[in-house]
Scaffold this motif. Sequence first.
Motif: not given
Length: 278
Positions: A261-274
């Motif tokens: 994942f790109s940095n933007n995608d991985i950060n977005s997914i991480y925040k939602k999953l968190e």
Amino acid sequence: MPDRDLDITKFLFFAYRKLKKTLGEFDAVVECNEIAIKEFIEQSPKENLQKYIQQLSSKHKVKVDEVDFLKFSSRIRQYYVASVSQQSEQFLKDFRIEWQEYFPEKVWVEPGKGETKFQNTLKNISLSLPSDLIDIYEYYRIVRNYMSHTDRDLEELKSRYEKIQKNKNEFLSDLHLSRLPNTLNDIDFSDFLILTNIVKHIAYLISTSSKPDNDIIAEILFDKSKSDDGKTFKGLKKLKNDKDRFENALKSYITTSFGRFSNNDINSIYKKLESLLA
């Protein structure tokens, strides 16, 4: 700039990973089989061949009347091709099931009359592939059909083979392939290598072009914890008091599950999953 240094996303379906694993295992079997075939042919005497075959038949207690080495070699290689083509069909079936899970708001349009599973998949995900690539994929699909229904598709095989010879086939260099498909009766190990590489390549393109929204990806991963009573994230939750370790562990879990994942995608997914795990 090397691909590995780019900030890009390459989403991988579980169906793609399953295909790669299955084909990897089959590759090893085929390669060992090829060694056995070549060794058998090299050891066979040019004279009194049938006597030699009968001796082996008696030794191994396997009844063999006679052997035509050309047909023997070609038919085995045809089975290689048929098996890879069948595994590709299974990928398309698995991909559709997974896609419908990831895109519940969309409707998968059923195949029209005469439309193959492959054509139907490309249409549903709006993916365009080079026609030369499709021609070779479809040629080997018809070889598989021929193996199941002998003589039914000979004319179509001939016309598709002739068309492939006239195509530019520029994609072959991208896959590090130097040969074109052989005619039906001359199919050999190189055809297996061509099809295996093409099937993996097409499956990869289908998978990476069908990424769900980031929130959906987070929800899919969160739902996995429901199905196993929270065991998936049990270890991760112990790291919650150490924000950096928790974030790194969760991001690692995301990439392990679905690829790069790109940095933007991985950060977005991480925040939602968190937030879902809170």
